[in-house]
Write a protein that holds these residues in place. Sequence first.
Motif, PDB file in Angstrom:
ATOM      1  N   VAL A 103      75.734-120.126 -41.761  1.00 56.65           N
ATOM      2  CA  VAL A 103      76.839-121.074 -41.687  1.00 56.65           C
ATOM      3  C   VAL A 103      76.882-121.911 -42.949  1.00 56.65           C
ATOM      4  O   VAL A 103      77.947-122.132 -43.531  1.00 56.65           O
ATOM      5  CB  VAL A 103      76.681-121.973 -40.440  1.00 56.65           C
ATOM      6  CG1 VAL A 103      77.672-123.114 -40.490  1.00 56.65           C
ATOM      7  CG2 VAL A 103      76.901-121.161 -39.191  1.00 56.65           C
ATOM      8  N   GLY A 106      80.122-121.465 -44.979  1.00 56.43           N
ATOM      9  CA  GLY A 106      81.031-122.554 -44.653  1.00 56.43           C
ATOM     10  C   GLY A 106      81.589-122.368 -43.270  1.00 56.43           C
ATOM     11  O   GLY A 106      81.459-121.319 -42.652  1.00 56.43           O
ATOM     12  N   VAL A 107      82.207-123.426 -42.762  1.00 53.48           N
ATOM     13  CA  VAL A 107      82.793-123.354 -41.428  1.00 53.48           C
ATOM     14  C   VAL A 107      84.028-122.464 -41.500  1.00 53.48           C
ATOM     15  O   VAL A 107      84.623-122.313 -42.562  1.00 53.48           O
ATOM     16  CB  VAL A 107      83.180-124.767 -40.938  1.00 53.48           C
ATOM     17  CG1 VAL A 107      83.218-124.813 -39.429  1.00 53.48           C
ATOM     18  CG2 VAL A 107      82.225-125.806 -41.466  1.00 53.48           C
ATOM     19  N   ALA A 108      84.381-121.879 -40.354  1.00 58.96           N
ATOM     20  CA  ALA A 108      85.532-120.985 -40.316  1.00 58.96           C
ATOM     21  C   ALA A 108      86.749-121.661 -40.932  1.00 58.96           C
ATOM     22  O   ALA A 108      87.057-122.815 -40.635  1.00 58.96           O
ATOM     23  CB  ALA A 108      85.828-120.601 -38.881  1.00 58.96           C
ATOM     24  N   ALA A 109      87.413-120.935 -41.827  1.00 58.42           N
ATOM     25  CA  ALA A 109      88.488-121.551 -42.594  1.00 58.42           C
ATOM     26  C   ALA A 109      89.668-121.946 -41.707  1.00 58.42           C
ATOM     27  O   ALA A 109      90.277-122.992 -41.899  1.00 58.42           O
ATOM     28  CB  ALA A 109      88.937-120.600 -43.693  1.00 58.42           C
ATOM     29  N   ASP A 110      89.968-121.087 -40.733  1.00 61.25           N
ATOM     30  CA  ASP A 110      91.155-121.327 -39.914  1.00 61.25           C
ATOM     31  C   ASP A 110      90.932-122.331 -38.796  1.00 61.25           C
ATOM     32  O   ASP A 110      91.838-122.624 -38.040  1.00 61.25           O
ATOM     33  CB  ASP A 110      91.626-120.006 -39.278  1.00 61.25           C
ATOM     34  CG  ASP A 110      92.404-119.193 -40.279  1.00 61.25           C
ATOM     35  OD1 ASP A 110      92.636-119.729 -41.380  1.00 61.25           O
ATOM     36  OD2 ASP A 110      92.775-118.065 -39.965  1.00 61.25           O
ATOM     37  N   ALA A 111      89.700-122.846 -38.702  1.00 66.99           N
ATOM     38  CA  ALA A 111      89.399-123.711 -37.568  1.00 66.99           C
ATOM     39  C   ALA A 111      90.345-124.902 -37.534  1.00 66.99           C
ATOM     40  O   ALA A 111      90.544-125.582 -38.533  1.00 66.99           O
ATOM     41  CB  ALA A 111      87.957-124.196 -37.662  1.00 66.99           C
ATOM     42  N   THR A 112      90.928-125.108 -36.361  1.00 68.17           N
ATOM     43  CA  THR A 112      91.752-126.297 -36.223  1.00 68.17           C
ATOM     44  C   THR A 112      90.807-127.477 -36.066  1.00 68.17           C
ATOM     45  O   THR A 112      89.853-127.413 -35.309  1.00 68.17           O
ATOM     46  CB  THR A 112      92.643-126.191 -34.984  1.00 68.17           C
ATOM     47  OG1 THR A 112      91.836-125.746 -33.903  1.00 68.17           O
ATOM     48  CG2 THR A 112      93.772-125.225 -35.193  1.00 68.17           C
ATOM     49  N   THR A 113      91.070-128.556 -36.791  1.00 75.14           N
ATOM     50  CA  THR A 113      90.153-129.686 -36.721  1.00 75.14           C
ATOM     51  C   THR A 113      90.478-130.517 -35.496  1.00 75.14           C
ATOM     52  O   THR A 113      91.631-130.625 -35.099  1.00 75.14           O
ATOM     53  CB  THR A 113      90.286-130.562 -37.975  1.00 75.14           C
ATOM     54  OG1 THR A 113      91.671-130.741 -38.226  1.00 75.14           O
ATOM     55  CG2 THR A 113      89.610-129.928 -39.153  1.00 75.14           C
ATOM     56  N   PRO A 114      89.463-131.115 -34.869  1.00 76.13           N
ATOM     57  CA  PRO A 114      89.736-131.949 -33.708  1.00 76.13           C
ATOM     58  C   PRO A 114      90.597-133.147 -34.081  1.00 76.13           C
ATOM     59  O   PRO A 114      90.512-133.658 -35.194  1.00 76.13           O
ATOM     60  CB  PRO A 114      88.346-132.384 -33.245  1.00 76.13           C
ATOM     61  CG  PRO A 114      87.422-132.072 -34.340  1.00 76.13           C
ATOM     62  CD  PRO A 114      88.033-131.019 -35.177  1.00 76.13           C
TER      63      PRO A 114
END
Lengths: 208, 484
Positions: free
Chosen positions: A112, A116-124
């Motif tokens: 990880v 890096g964190v998943a690029a498409d991740a929607t941020t909270p």
Amino acid sequence: MIASIAFYLMATATVVSALLVVTARNPVHSVLWLILAFFSAAGLFVLMGAEFLAMLLVVVYVGAVAVLFLFVVMMLDVDFVRLREGYARYLPLAAIVAGVLLAEMIMITLAVVQGGVAADATTPAVATPDLTNIEAIGRVLYTDYVYFFQAAGIVLLVAMIGAITLTLRHKPGIKRQKVADQVGRDAGKAMEVKSIPTGQGVSSEELS
Amino acid sequence: MPDLSSALNLAASEVTLAVGAMVLLLLGAFMGEKSTRLISILSVALLVGASALAINAPLGQAFNGAFVADPLAVYGKVAIYLLSAVAVVLGDGWMARTRIARFEYPVLIVLASVGMAMMVSSGDLISLYVGIELHSLALYVLAAFHRDDLRASEAGLKYFVLGALSSGLLLYGASLIYGFSGSMRFEDIALSARSVADGGSAGLIFGLVFLICGLAFKVSAAPFHMWTPDVYEGAPTPVVALFATAPKMAAMVLVARVLSEGFGAIHDQWAQVLVLICLASFVVGAIGGLAQRDLQRLLAYSSIANIGYALLGIVAGTEAGLQAMLMFMTLYVIDQIGFFAVLLSLSRGGKPIRRIADLAGLKKTRPLTTVVLTILSLSVLGMPPFSGFWGKYYVFGAAADAGYWMVAAAGLVASVVAAFYYLRIIKLMWFDPPLDELATTDAQPIEARTLALASAAFAFPVVIIGLTWLEPLTVIAASGFGAG
């Protein structure tokens, strides 16, 4: 600077006390360590700006749950030393399992960190800064999250029904307070005047 | 809030059941224990009414996508409500005969069915978890319902402790998934799953594995099956009849939904995990069942193996696979209802027949029950043209079409091994002399006898007609499922 010192202090306290919860020989000590773990976690919440959750953790978990645990553990009459006899025997196997899990977790963490964190991740969603914690939670609890809120209420209802179903027993011969009888009692029903001949005294049979 | 009324419309059956359960609870609390029969009848009516509501409710999403009403959810809900109603019917008579009848039994089953309905229509990790907890909590209490019986208490406690452990695994997985995808909703999780498939971070898969472990516990798939034999042996028989049917259906639909809607893009990742679980379930179910002497323990091992077959349909990851899974589960739970109805209807001198050896020479005293049990055994072992064969036919076919023919072959081998213990039951009943010539079985309760006859009649020959209307239903329910 002070914030990061506080973070590391409390994070270390949380992890160490959580470890001691499961390794302490005396179960009462385990519960006390558990309380410390809750307190440190509450401190971490404060550092994150979630002071309402922190207070909730202290009030609910430390105030109610952990103290209840303490009472239960103190009242149990179990030889805890005997329960731990198999500890040394199962230790090698447990160490292998724990080692594999640890290795996996480290590998994943490294992957990880590199990827890096998943690029498409929607941020909270970030709460608007001018709201306090309680206002922010209150705004969504009865609107966006009303479904979960109500469902959680039904879960608690089931827990209550379950506790009553499994423990309530209607034993015959239990003396209960009858308020109506107590209130309806007057001097005429409660007293009886007996005439005792002078100089003879009374025996207990005559009085009843 | 204008969309609250439409949301309540979508969730009409759940709302009805939840409110109805509370009304029944009040009724029971005020009328006392003599109201048990009335409350059982009312809850059966409530469950049947709720399944009609579920069929007629509009389709769509509510509560920001946390509640999904689609054909799959409707199919699952109707099955769950009807199976719960059957458990109430079976339990009411049994509890009265065992003198532990209490009005909480039907109420808890209705509340459990609300939780199971939440599971099949969850579109969000929170509703998934709350649904699982709601139904599990009710089931823990039901397992220990016979509280003066040591084994029932043991079953309840064991189920509770291990269930709490599995909930912990599931929550840990859910928190990791939330951490790596930034959302609770399956639709948003699917977006990050796609980026993982394109070479993104692997953290999501880590969470997914924990989630699958937690769910595998709920469907009692090996290697998370440890609680199953003990709980099946100890819990009251009608409660076990519920455990073996409705929760399994709900959890299987939930597994299919999470994996296809949330993680469809990384099908090859979770398929590996599921293949391992399938193979382990085949082995444990087939080998473990061979050594059993207790009928309910035997059924526990049989359910472990059968969950393995059902998971094969999900492993396939195609619409045909999900349809096969639904077909298999439907036919399987009907067989299970029959098995448990037979178990409930057989007793000698007031004591239920529990050991397999006690079935010896049953054809002399109970010829009809012997025929019923023979049909059900042949069906579960997968003999054509009984219903169990068709279930396995669909599942193995779907798995083989999707390229998992090795696993399907292993499943076939396992079902041949498992055939031994069903054939042993048949041999005992038809060809062995009874252990005690004088022992006759008690009069059979009408409800258990009727249900046993009905499910045996369904296993053969009604299934031939049944397939023609079950198949289009499952095809509609499975439409839109897809992975890869």
